[in-house]
Design a protein around this motif. Structure first.
Motif, PDB file in Angstrom:
ATOM      1  N   ALA A 220       0.836  -1.208   0.000  1.00 43.66           N
ATOM      2  CA  ALA A 220       0.000   0.000   0.000  1.00 43.66           C
ATOM      3  C   ALA A 220       0.867   1.253   0.000  1.00 43.66           C
ATOM      4  O   ALA A 220       0.553   2.243  -0.671  1.00 43.66           O
ATOM      5  CB  ALA A 220      -0.935  -0.008   1.214  1.00 43.66           C
ATOM      6  N   ASP A 221       1.971   1.228   0.739  1.00 46.81           N
ATOM      7  CA  ASP A 221       2.893   2.374   0.724  1.00 46.81           C
ATOM      8  C   ASP A 221       3.569   2.514  -0.639  1.00 46.81           C
ATOM      9  O   ASP A 221       3.863   3.632  -1.087  1.00 46.81           O
ATOM     10  CB  ASP A 221       3.964   2.204   1.805  1.00 46.81           C
ATOM     11  CG  ASP A 221       3.478   2.603   3.192  1.00 46.81           C
ATOM     12  OD1 ASP A 221       2.423   3.272   3.294  1.00 46.81           O
ATOM     13  OD2 ASP A 221       4.149   2.240   4.181  1.00 46.81           O
ATOM     14  N   LEU A 222       3.823   1.373  -1.305  1.00 54.75           N
ATOM     15  CA  LEU A 222       4.460   1.436  -2.617  1.00 54.75           C
ATOM     16  C   LEU A 222       3.511   2.018  -3.662  1.00 54.75           C
ATOM     17  O   LEU A 222       3.942   2.702  -4.588  1.00 54.75           O
ATOM     18  CB  LEU A 222       4.936   0.039  -3.042  1.00 54.75           C
ATOM     19  CG  LEU A 222       6.046  -0.546  -2.163  1.00 54.75           C
ATOM     20  CD1 LEU A 222       6.491  -1.894  -2.701  1.00 54.75           C
ATOM     21  CD2 LEU A 222       7.233   0.397  -2.079  1.00 54.75           C
ATOM     22  N   TRP A 223       2.203   1.747  -3.526  1.00 58.19           N
ATOM     23  CA  TRP A 223       1.222   2.409  -4.407  1.00 58.19           C
ATOM     24  C   TRP A 223       1.329   3.925  -4.238  1.00 58.19           C
ATOM     25  O   TRP A 223       1.368   4.671  -5.223  1.00 58.19           O
ATOM     26  CB  TRP A 223      -0.195   1.942  -4.068  1.00 58.19           C
ATOM     27  CG  TRP A 223      -1.266   2.851  -4.610  1.00 58.19           C
ATOM     28  CD1 TRP A 223      -1.692   4.026  -4.072  1.00 58.19           C
ATOM     29  CD2 TRP A 223      -2.011   2.682  -5.818  1.00 58.19           C
ATOM     30  NE1 TRP A 223      -2.673   4.589  -4.857  1.00 58.19           N
ATOM     31  CE2 TRP A 223      -2.886   3.790  -5.930  1.00 58.19           C
ATOM     32  CE3 TRP A 223      -2.045   1.701  -6.800  1.00 58.19           C
ATOM     33  CZ2 TRP A 223      -3.767   3.948  -6.989  1.00 58.19           C
ATOM     34  CZ3 TRP A 223      -2.940   1.859  -7.856  1.00 58.19           C
ATOM     35  CH2 TRP A 223      -3.786   2.960  -7.952  1.00 58.19           C
ATOM     36  N   SER A 224       1.364   4.374  -2.987  1.00 57.52           N
ATOM     37  CA  SER A 224       1.446   5.806  -2.724  1.00 57.52           C
ATOM     38  C   SER A 224       2.726   6.397  -3.304  1.00 57.52           C
ATOM     39  O   SER A 224       2.728   7.530  -3.793  1.00 57.52           O
ATOM     40  CB  SER A 224       1.386   6.070  -1.218  1.00 57.52           C
ATOM     41  OG  SER A 224       0.192   5.533  -0.660  1.00 57.52           O
ATOM     42  N   LEU A 225       3.807   5.624  -3.266  1.00 55.22           N
ATOM     43  CA  LEU A 225       5.055   6.082  -3.874  1.00 55.22           C
ATOM     44  C   LEU A 225       4.880   6.246  -5.379  1.00 55.22           C
ATOM     45  O   LEU A 225       5.390   7.213  -5.968  1.00 55.22           O
ATOM     46  CB  LEU A 225       6.175   5.089  -3.579  1.00 55.22           C
ATOM     47  CG  LEU A 225       7.522   5.362  -4.257  1.00 55.22           C
ATOM     48  CD1 LEU A 225       8.070   6.724  -3.849  1.00 55.22           C
ATOM     49  CD2 LEU A 225       8.515   4.257  -3.944  1.00 55.22           C
ATOM     50  N   GLY A 226       4.156   5.335  -6.015  1.00 54.48           N
ATOM     51  CA  GLY A 226       3.872   5.473  -7.444  1.00 54.48           C
ATOM     52  C   GLY A 226       3.095   6.749  -7.735  1.00 54.48           C
ATOM     53  O   GLY A 226       3.372   7.456  -8.714  1.00 54.48           O
ATOM     54  N   GLY A 227       2.129   7.063  -6.875  1.00 53.11           N
ATOM     55  CA  GLY A 227       1.385   8.316  -7.045  1.00 53.11           C
ATOM     56  C   GLY A 227       2.268   9.528  -6.860  1.00 53.11           C
ATOM     57  O   GLY A 227       2.135  10.530  -7.567  1.00 53.11           O
ATOM     58  N   LEU A 228       3.196   9.452  -5.916  1.00 52.35           N
ATOM     59  CA  LEU A 228       4.132  10.558  -5.690  1.00 52.35           C
ATOM     60  C   LEU A 228       5.031  10.773  -6.908  1.00 52.35           C
ATOM     61  O   LEU A 228       5.279  11.911  -7.315  1.00 52.35           O
ATOM     62  CB  LEU A 228       4.959  10.258  -4.443  1.00 52.35           C
ATOM     63  CG  LEU A 228       6.000  11.293  -4.021  1.00 52.35           C
ATOM     64  CD1 LEU A 228       6.080  11.394  -2.504  1.00 52.35           C
ATOM     65  CD2 LEU A 228       7.393  10.941  -4.566  1.00 52.35           C
ATOM     66  N   LEU A 229       5.519   9.686  -7.508  1.00 55.18           N
ATOM     67  CA  LEU A 229       6.358   9.805  -8.703  1.00 55.18           C
ATOM     68  C   LEU A 229       5.576  10.411  -9.856  1.00 55.18           C
ATOM     69  O   LEU A 229       6.092  11.248 -10.606  1.00 55.18           O
ATOM     70  CB  LEU A 229       6.906   8.432  -9.096  1.00 55.18           C
ATOM     71  CG  LEU A 229       7.927   7.812  -8.138  1.00 55.18           C
ATOM     72  CD1 LEU A 229       8.245   6.384  -8.562  1.00 55.18           C
ATOM     73  CD2 LEU A 229       9.196   8.643  -8.089  1.00 55.18           C
TER      74      LEU A 229
ATOM     75  N   PRO B 201      -1.761  14.819  -9.099  1.00 57.02           N
ATOM     76  CA  PRO B 201      -1.809  13.424  -8.645  1.00 57.02           C
ATOM     77  C   PRO B 201      -2.401  12.524  -9.721  1.00 57.02           C
ATOM     78  O   PRO B 201      -3.076  12.994 -10.646  1.00 57.02           O
ATOM     79  CB  PRO B 201      -2.705  13.490  -7.404  1.00 57.02           C
ATOM     80  CG  PRO B 201      -3.491  14.743  -7.538  1.00 57.02           C
ATOM     81  CD  PRO B 201      -2.645  15.696  -8.322  1.00 57.02           C
ATOM     82  N   PRO B 202      -2.173  11.218  -9.629  1.00 62.17           N
ATOM     83  CA  PRO B 202      -2.677  10.309 -10.662  1.00 62.17           C
ATOM     84  C   PRO B 202      -4.205  10.232 -10.701  1.00 62.17           C
ATOM     85  O   PRO B 202      -4.788   9.982 -11.752  1.00 62.17           O
ATOM     86  CB  PRO B 202      -2.064   8.963 -10.272  1.00 62.17           C
ATOM     87  CG  PRO B 202      -1.771   9.087  -8.810  1.00 62.17           C
ATOM     88  CD  PRO B 202      -1.407  10.517  -8.594  1.00 62.17           C
ATOM     89  N   TYR B 203      -4.828  10.440  -9.569  1.00 62.12           N
ATOM     90  CA  TYR B 203      -6.291  10.421  -9.500  1.00 62.12           C
ATOM     91  C   TYR B 203      -6.746  11.630  -8.693  1.00 62.12           C
ATOM     92  O   TYR B 203      -6.353  11.800  -7.538  1.00 62.12           O
ATOM     93  CB  TYR B 203      -6.799   9.142  -8.822  1.00 62.12           C
ATOM     94  CG  TYR B 203      -6.504   7.883  -9.591  1.00 62.12           C
ATOM     95  CD1 TYR B 203      -7.364   7.441 -10.602  1.00 62.12           C
ATOM     96  CD2 TYR B 203      -5.370   7.122  -9.317  1.00 62.12           C
ATOM     97  CE1 TYR B 203      -7.098   6.280 -11.321  1.00 62.12           C
ATOM     98  CE2 TYR B 203      -5.098   5.967 -10.029  1.00 62.12           C
ATOM     99  CZ  TYR B 203      -5.964   5.554 -11.028  1.00 62.12           C
ATOM    100  OH  TYR B 203      -5.689   4.405 -11.735  1.00 62.12           O
ATOM    101  N   ASP B 204      -7.553  12.467  -9.302  1.00 62.89           N
ATOM    102  CA  ASP B 204      -8.098  13.624  -8.595  1.00 62.89           C
ATOM    103  C   ASP B 204      -9.400  14.015  -9.290  1.00 62.89           C
ATOM    104  O   ASP B 204      -9.391  14.674 -10.320  1.00 62.89           O
ATOM    105  CB  ASP B 204      -7.116  14.785  -8.594  1.00 62.89           C
ATOM    106  CG  ASP B 204      -7.595  15.956  -7.739  1.00 62.89           C
ATOM    107  OD1 ASP B 204      -8.642  15.809  -7.077  1.00 62.89           O
ATOM    108  OD2 ASP B 204      -6.931  17.006  -7.733  1.00 62.89           O
ATOM    109  N   LYS B 205     -10.493  13.600  -8.708  1.00 60.40           N
ATOM    110  CA  LYS B 205     -11.803  13.838  -9.317  1.00 60.40           C
ATOM    111  C   LYS B 205     -12.595  14.942  -8.624  1.00 60.40           C
ATOM    112  O   LYS B 205     -13.783  15.098  -8.873  1.00 60.40           O
ATOM    113  CB  LYS B 205     -12.629  12.538  -9.300  1.00 60.40           C
ATOM    114  CG  LYS B 205     -11.961  11.382 -10.044  1.00 60.40           C
ATOM    115  CD  LYS B 205     -11.768  11.703 -11.510  1.00 60.40           C
ATOM    116  CE  LYS B 205     -11.131  10.549 -12.255  1.00 60.40           C
ATOM    117  NZ  LYS B 205     -10.954  10.830 -13.703  1.00 60.40           N
TER     118      LYS B 205
END
Length: 343
Positions: A207-216, A224-228
């Motif tokens: 789950a932390d690695l997903w967040s790292l992907g979003g940060l990159l 951010p990768p998702y922002d609705k």
């Protein structure tokens, strides 16, 4: 004294406060939903530090106060257990006003969110360097049984010397400690919450690695990768929609997609992400070289226009000739004269 003057006076009094007889509070460095971070002077050791003050929202009951105090203490314990140069160092925890104050290393610099907003997006190589530093902290934390659960640009500091520091373990989940999050509550930034957490499943290091992907993604795209626009719509997109194709990721695209895989079993792990980030860091950057202003160029000359043809000269007009008047032969005149004379 007006309300504004009273407020200003109260702020001055607090900023001059000596906390625990040792830490002199100075200016406010930042404010969040649950706390205020102050610049302070450790008068015992003569160094500048950061002090995080826990603030209670208005109309809060004793049970929620207890939860917030537990969360703050857990943050201090979590950070103290992490041995990594990219994790902020905790120096002390002070109990005052019936609440804990965390005394930490002061990192002079900007948050990654501020860097992106004020200076523009990062190059893929610099984003990979930042990502690798965050990944190092996460690996150290995960080895200690700690999940950060709030990896995002505003929680990453870029020091003036270039050092990258992951901060704010306030909602970290520590293995062996009971959960202090209220039932049914999902804490964290929706754009950086993994699909499994959004579905209410128990998270792991992935789950932390997903967040790292979003940060990159945000580092190179600026968003951010998702922002609705709302938490519910954003979380729904996180669970159901594909991420929009990044435009500036370049060689970082592979690691971004690998970290943002919705299935945690298919997501890049620490080793896989590390290898790809190292590839990006060591890959040659392709830069468009600007053309010199006074560059010498070989340019074909345009064909010369045909030379104009000479106009034919008009024939000269012959001069008018005088009418020919023949003279009488001299011999005849003389002969005639001679004949008359002879008669």
């Amino acid at each position: 004294m007006s309300d504004a003057e009273q407020t200003g006076e109260a702020r001055r009094d607090k900023s001059e406060r000596l906390l625990a007889g040792r830490y002199r509070l100075g200016e406010v460095l930042g404010r969040g939903g649950m706390g205020t971070v102050w610049r302070a002077k450790d008068e015992t050791l003569g160094r500048t530090v950061a002090v995080k003050e826990l603030r209670f929202p208005s109309s809060i009951d004793d049970e929620e106060k207890r939860r917030l105090i537990t969360r703050t203490l857990r943050e201090a314990k979590a950070i103290a257990r992490i041995r990594n140069t990219s994790a902020v160092t905790v120096y002390d925890v002070v109990d005052e006003d019936d609440r804990p104050w965390i005394v930490m290393e002061l990192v002079e610099g900007k948050s990654l969110a501020e860097v992106i907003r004020e200076d523009g997006v990062l190059t893929p190589r610099r984003a990979a360097e930042v990502g690798l530093a965050v990944l190092d902290v996460l690996r150290s934390a995960h080895r200690e049984g700690i999940l950060h659960r709030d990896v995002k640009p505003s929680n990453v500091l870029i020091a003036e010397d270039g050092r990258v520091v992951l901060t704010d373990f306030g909602i970290a989940q520590v293995e062996g400690d009971p959960s202090i999050t209220s039932t049914g509550m999902l804490v964290g930034a929706p754009s950086y919450i993994s699909p499994e957490r959004a579905r209410g499943h128990k998270p792991g290091p992935a789950a932390d690695l997903w967040s790292l992907g979003g940060l990159l993604y945000a580092s190179v795209e600026g968003v951010p990768p998702y922002d609705k626009g709302s938490a519910i719509a954003t979380l729904t997109a996180v669970m159901t929609e594909d991420v929009e194709q990044p435009e500036n990721a370049g060689p970082l695209e592979k690691v971004i997609y690998g970290l943002l895989a919705k299935d945690p079993e298919q997501r890049l792990d620490d080793a896989g992400a590390r290898a790809l980030l190292m590839d990006v860091i060591h890959s040659p950057e392709i830069k468009a070289e600007p053309e010199p202003v006074e560059a010498t160029k070989v340019v074909p000359l345009p064909p010369l226009p045909p030379a104009p043809s000479k106009a034919p000269r008009a024939p000269k007009t012959p001069k008018a000739q005088k009418p020919h008047r023949p003279h009488p032969p001299s011999w005849r005149a003389s002969s005639a004269w001679s004949s008359s004379r002879a008669g």
